[in-house]
Design an enzyme around this catalytic site. Structure first.
Site, PDB file in Angstrom:
ATOM      1  N   SER A   8     -10.192 -22.659  -5.773  1.00 47.39           N
ATOM      2  CA  SER A   8     -10.268 -21.711  -6.877  1.00 47.39           C
ATOM      3  C   SER A   8      -8.946 -20.970  -6.963  1.00 47.39           C
ATOM      4  O   SER A   8      -8.138 -21.021  -6.030  1.00 47.39           O
ATOM      5  CB  SER A   8     -11.433 -20.739  -6.649  1.00 47.39           C
ATOM      6  OG  SER A   8     -11.392 -20.243  -5.320  1.00 47.39           O
ATOM      7  N   GLU A  10      -6.907 -17.310  -8.353  1.00 44.70           N
ATOM      8  CA  GLU A  10      -7.096 -15.895  -8.742  1.00 44.70           C
ATOM      9  C   GLU A  10      -5.962 -15.404  -9.643  1.00 44.70           C
ATOM     10  O   GLU A  10      -4.801 -15.722  -9.421  1.00 44.70           O
ATOM     11  CB  GLU A  10      -7.147 -15.058  -7.452  1.00 44.70           C
ATOM     12  CG  GLU A  10      -7.380 -13.584  -7.690  1.00 44.70           C
ATOM     13  CD  GLU A  10      -7.650 -12.854  -6.382  1.00 44.70           C
ATOM     14  OE1 GLU A  10      -8.497 -13.299  -5.581  1.00 44.70           O
ATOM     15  OE2 GLU A  10      -6.994 -11.825  -6.159  1.00 44.70           O
ATOM     16  N   ASP A 101     -10.625  -0.175  -3.580  1.00 43.56           N
ATOM     17  CA  ASP A 101      -9.873   0.968  -3.033  1.00 43.56           C
ATOM     18  C   ASP A 101      -9.650   1.947  -4.167  1.00 43.56           C
ATOM     19  O   ASP A 101      -9.225   1.536  -5.251  1.00 43.56           O
ATOM     20  CB  ASP A 101      -8.512   0.504  -2.495  1.00 43.56           C
ATOM     21  CG  ASP A 101      -8.678  -0.418  -1.304  1.00 43.56           C
ATOM     22  OD1 ASP A 101      -9.346  -0.016  -0.343  1.00 43.56           O
ATOM     23  OD2 ASP A 101      -8.146  -1.544  -1.350  1.00 43.56           O
ATOM     24  N   PHE A 208       3.695  -5.699   0.608  1.00 47.01           N
ATOM     25  CA  PHE A 208       2.300  -5.850   0.242  1.00 47.01           C
ATOM     26  C   PHE A 208       1.445  -6.081   1.495  1.00 47.01           C
ATOM     27  O   PHE A 208       0.345  -5.517   1.635  1.00 47.01           O
ATOM     28  CB  PHE A 208       2.259  -7.067  -0.691  1.00 47.01           C
ATOM     29  CG  PHE A 208       0.995  -7.255  -1.461  1.00 47.01           C
ATOM     30  CD1 PHE A 208       0.468  -6.218  -2.195  1.00 47.01           C
ATOM     31  CD2 PHE A 208       0.341  -8.489  -1.462  1.00 47.01           C
ATOM     32  CE1 PHE A 208      -0.700  -6.404  -2.922  1.00 47.01           C
ATOM     33  CE2 PHE A 208      -0.814  -8.683  -2.181  1.00 47.01           C
ATOM     34  CZ  PHE A 208      -1.339  -7.633  -2.915  1.00 47.01           C
ATOM     35  N   HIS A 258      -8.714 -20.805  -1.703  1.00 47.46           N
ATOM     36  CA  HIS A 258      -8.655 -19.888  -2.855  1.00 47.46           C
ATOM     37  C   HIS A 258      -7.194 -19.434  -2.967  1.00 47.46           C
ATOM     38  O   HIS A 258      -6.675 -18.803  -2.055  1.00 47.46           O
ATOM     39  CB  HIS A 258      -9.585 -18.692  -2.607  1.00 47.46           C
ATOM     40  CG  HIS A 258      -9.564 -17.662  -3.702  1.00 47.46           C
ATOM     41  ND1 HIS A 258     -10.306 -17.780  -4.867  1.00 47.46           N
ATOM     42  CD2 HIS A 258      -8.901 -16.475  -3.811  1.00 47.46           C
ATOM     43  CE1 HIS A 258     -10.106 -16.716  -5.634  1.00 47.46           C
ATOM     44  NE2 HIS A 258      -9.248 -15.918  -5.022  1.00 47.46           N
TER      45      HIS A 258
HETATM   46  P1  FAD Z   1     -16.315  -3.550   2.666  1.00 48.85           P
HETATM   47  O1  FAD Z   1     -16.864  -4.871   3.034  1.00 48.85           O
HETATM   48  O2  FAD Z   1     -17.279  -2.502   2.186  1.00 48.85           O
HETATM   49  O3  FAD Z   1     -15.502  -2.986   3.926  1.00 48.85           O
HETATM   50  C1  FAD Z   1     -14.571  -1.936   3.766  1.00 48.85           C
HETATM   51  C2  FAD Z   1     -14.296  -1.275   5.097  1.00 48.85           C
HETATM   52  O4  FAD Z   1     -15.430  -0.478   5.460  1.00 48.85           O
HETATM   53  C3  FAD Z   1     -14.081  -2.220   6.279  1.00 48.85           C
HETATM   54  O5  FAD Z   1     -13.152  -1.614   7.126  1.00 48.85           O
HETATM   55  C4  FAD Z   1     -15.459  -2.282   6.959  1.00 48.85           C
HETATM   56  O6  FAD Z   1     -15.345  -2.598   8.315  1.00 48.85           O
HETATM   57  C5  FAD Z   1     -15.946  -0.866   6.735  1.00 48.85           C
HETATM   58  N1  FAD Z   1     -17.394  -0.727   6.613  1.00 48.85           N
HETATM   59  C6  FAD Z   1     -18.249  -1.532   5.946  1.00 48.85           C
HETATM   60  N2  FAD Z   1     -19.514  -1.032   6.030  1.00 48.85           N
HETATM   61  C7  FAD Z   1     -19.417   0.132   6.736  1.00 48.85           C
HETATM   62  C8  FAD Z   1     -20.355   1.139   7.136  1.00 48.85           C
HETATM   63  N3  FAD Z   1     -21.647   1.041   6.814  1.00 48.85           N
HETATM   64  N4  FAD Z   1     -19.899   2.202   7.853  1.00 48.85           N
HETATM   65  C9  FAD Z   1     -18.583   2.316   8.169  1.00 48.85           C
HETATM   66  N5  FAD Z   1     -17.661   1.392   7.820  1.00 48.85           N
HETATM   67  C10 FAD Z   1     -18.070   0.329   7.104  1.00 48.85           C
HETATM   68  N6  FAD Z   1      -9.587  -4.828  -4.466  1.00 48.85           N
HETATM   69  C11 FAD Z   1      -9.712  -4.382  -5.740  1.00 48.85           C
HETATM   70  O7  FAD Z   1      -9.600  -3.168  -5.991  1.00 48.85           O
HETATM   71  N7  FAD Z   1      -9.933  -5.255  -6.782  1.00 48.85           N
HETATM   72  C12 FAD Z   1     -10.080  -6.582  -6.587  1.00 48.85           C
HETATM   73  O8  FAD Z   1     -10.288  -7.331  -7.534  1.00 48.85           O
HETATM   74  C13 FAD Z   1      -9.994  -7.085  -5.234  1.00 48.85           C
HETATM   75  N8  FAD Z   1     -10.179  -8.393  -4.960  1.00 48.85           N
HETATM   76  C14 FAD Z   1     -10.176  -8.824  -3.659  1.00 48.85           C
HETATM   77  C15 FAD Z   1     -10.450 -10.165  -3.390  1.00 48.85           C
HETATM   78  C16 FAD Z   1     -10.461 -10.640  -2.082  1.00 48.85           C
HETATM   79  C17 FAD Z   1     -10.794 -12.087  -1.825  1.00 48.85           C
HETATM   80  C18 FAD Z   1     -10.159  -9.748  -1.007  1.00 48.85           C
HETATM   81  C19 FAD Z   1     -10.119 -10.259   0.402  1.00 48.85           C
HETATM   82  C20 FAD Z   1      -9.879  -8.414  -1.263  1.00 48.85           C
HETATM   83  C21 FAD Z   1      -9.893  -7.930  -2.589  1.00 48.85           C
HETATM   84  N9  FAD Z   1      -9.660  -6.589  -2.880  1.00 48.85           N
HETATM   85  C22 FAD Z   1      -9.744  -6.144  -4.192  1.00 48.85           C
HETATM   86  C23 FAD Z   1      -9.337  -5.633  -1.829  1.00 48.85           C
HETATM   87  C24 FAD Z   1     -10.585  -4.897  -1.317  1.00 48.85           C
HETATM   88  O9  FAD Z   1     -11.203  -4.168  -2.355  1.00 48.85           O
HETATM   89  C25 FAD Z   1     -10.135  -3.953  -0.208  1.00 48.85           C
HETATM   90  O10 FAD Z   1      -9.732  -4.688   0.917  1.00 48.85           O
HETATM   91  C26 FAD Z   1     -11.137  -2.872   0.157  1.00 48.85           C
HETATM   92  O11 FAD Z   1     -10.475  -1.932   0.991  1.00 48.85           O
HETATM   93  C27 FAD Z   1     -12.356  -3.378   0.926  1.00 48.85           C
HETATM   94  O12 FAD Z   1     -13.230  -4.054   0.134  1.00 48.85           O
HETATM   95  P2  FAD Z   1     -14.445  -4.869   0.819  1.00 48.85           P
HETATM   96  O13 FAD Z   1     -15.273  -5.390  -0.275  1.00 48.85           O
HETATM   97  O14 FAD Z   1     -13.939  -5.811   1.822  1.00 48.85           O
HETATM   98  O15 FAD Z   1     -15.208  -3.648   1.538  1.00 48.85           O
END
Ligand code: FAD
Length: 281
Positions: A8, A10, A101, A208, A258
């Site tokens: 895929s 992005e 974020d 980055f 990806h």
């Molecule tokens: P989570 O899975 O919620 O984790 C975030 C952090 O919180 C981790 O450190 C985890 O260990 C911790 N955590 C999780 N649950 C808990 C809990 N219950 N208590 C305490 N800590 C906890 N960002 C964007 O803004 N837009 C995008 O389109 C985007 N696309 C992305 C695509 C991919 C494939 C990847 C890998 C990242 C992308 N990101 C994007 C970046 C991402 O949003 C950031 O890395 C963000 O900081 C974490 O998102 P996450 O969904 O992994 O969060």
């Protein structure tokens, strides 16, 4: 290598009309590679969200599968529900579900705190309509309390109903293999697809990578730095390093790739050509 390896690609939503036009041309070239889907990033709490919708629907209108990214940070349940309905009604079937974020200065943290809560919300609201992809971090998320906590956070997303994961990009093969083994040991069986960042400009990548917690191995960094401004050598070496990483990942059984295209066609095409992922017929 088999042409059946799924992959895929992005994009980020273009900021200007000119960027949108360039992305159309990029997409036409990349569509010829027949990727499984094109995903489009989404800015949490930002002004670019409408551009994500536009790009997603444009891709879909071209008869290609579009997978919007959707983040929950800074959003209410009602706002997230509205977006899900919009996508569901438009026939979108795949979502990349993220926490996101917050841009600095945005005060409202949102009602869903972590990505596992978003996945749960999507399932509650829309059942099995969407294939849900989540993020995985072979080198661990920069805010994780510990590697174990991060792994358990990943498992919560899977338990909440994620179908598949895409990793943050990495250049250490062992980090991915170790992460995959740890997931196996926890009984996580969903595909964990490596996210691949082609190397086009090393200085930009270095900045980055610091922010998102991806390690640039010392041997690579020193070699890239030694090329100075010689962008042809940087691109050539970058292609060697990344295509070798992809080949090793696929040989190790990675379920697909990806590509973070950075809205450019040439680097992803060059990688696919090296890997034999270009359709022959
Ligand atoms: P989570 O899975 O919620 O984790 C975030 C952090 O919180 C981790 O450190 C985890 O260990 C911790 N955590 C999780 N649950 C808990 C809990 N219950 N208590 C305490 N800590 C906890 N960002 C964007 O803004 N837009 C995008 O389109 C985007 N696309 C992305 C695509 C991919 C494939 C990847 C890998 C990242 C992308 N990101 C994007 C970046 C991402 O949003 C950031 O890395 C963000 O900081 C974490 O998102 P996450 O969904 O992994 O969060």
């Amino acid at each position: 290598m088999s042409t059946k390896t799924p992959f895929s690609i992005e994009f980020f939503p273009p900021q200007t009309a000119d960027g949108a036009e360039k992305l159309r041309a990029t997409r036409a070239k990349l569509a010829a590679l027949k990727p499984e889907f094109f995903s489009v990033t989404y800015g949490a709490g930002g002004s670019t969200q409408e551009r994500t919708f536009e790009t997603v629907f444009e891709i879909q209108g071209e008869g290609l599968e579009a997978a919007p990214h959707l983040s929950c940070i800074g959003a209410s349940r009602a706002q997230t529900r509205e977006i899900l309905t919009r996508y569901q009604e438009a026939g979108i079937r795949r979502i990349v579900a993220l926490r996101g974020d917050l841009p600095s200065g945005v005060g409202f943290a949102g009602e869903l705190r972590y990505a596992n809560e978003l996945v749960e919300f999507i399932r509650t609201e829309t059942g099995d309509h969407f294939q849900i992809e989540v993020a995985a971090y072979p080198e661990y998320h920069p805010q994780a309390k510990s590697p174990r906590d991060d792994l358990l956070a990943f498992k919560r997303k899977v338990d909440a109903g994620a179908n598949s994961a895409i990793t943050q990009y990495f250049y250490n093969l062992d980090a991915y293999l170790h992460f995959r083994d740890e997931c196996d040991a926890l009984g996580i069986t969903i595909p964990i697809v490596p996210g691949i960042m082609p190397i086009i400009s090393f200085s930009k990548l270095a900045r980055f990578s610091d922010a998102c917690g991806a390690e640039l191995p010392r041997w690579m960094r020193l070699k890239f730095e030694a090329f100075g401004d010689d962008s042809d050598s940087i691109k050539a070496f970058g292609l060697d390093v990344v295509s070798e990483l992809c080949a090793k990942l696929l040989a190790e059984g990675a379920p697909g790739l990806h590509f973070y295209s950075m809205n450019q066609a040439a680097p992803t095409i060059a990688l696919c050509e090296r890997l034999g992922l270009v359709p022959t017929a």
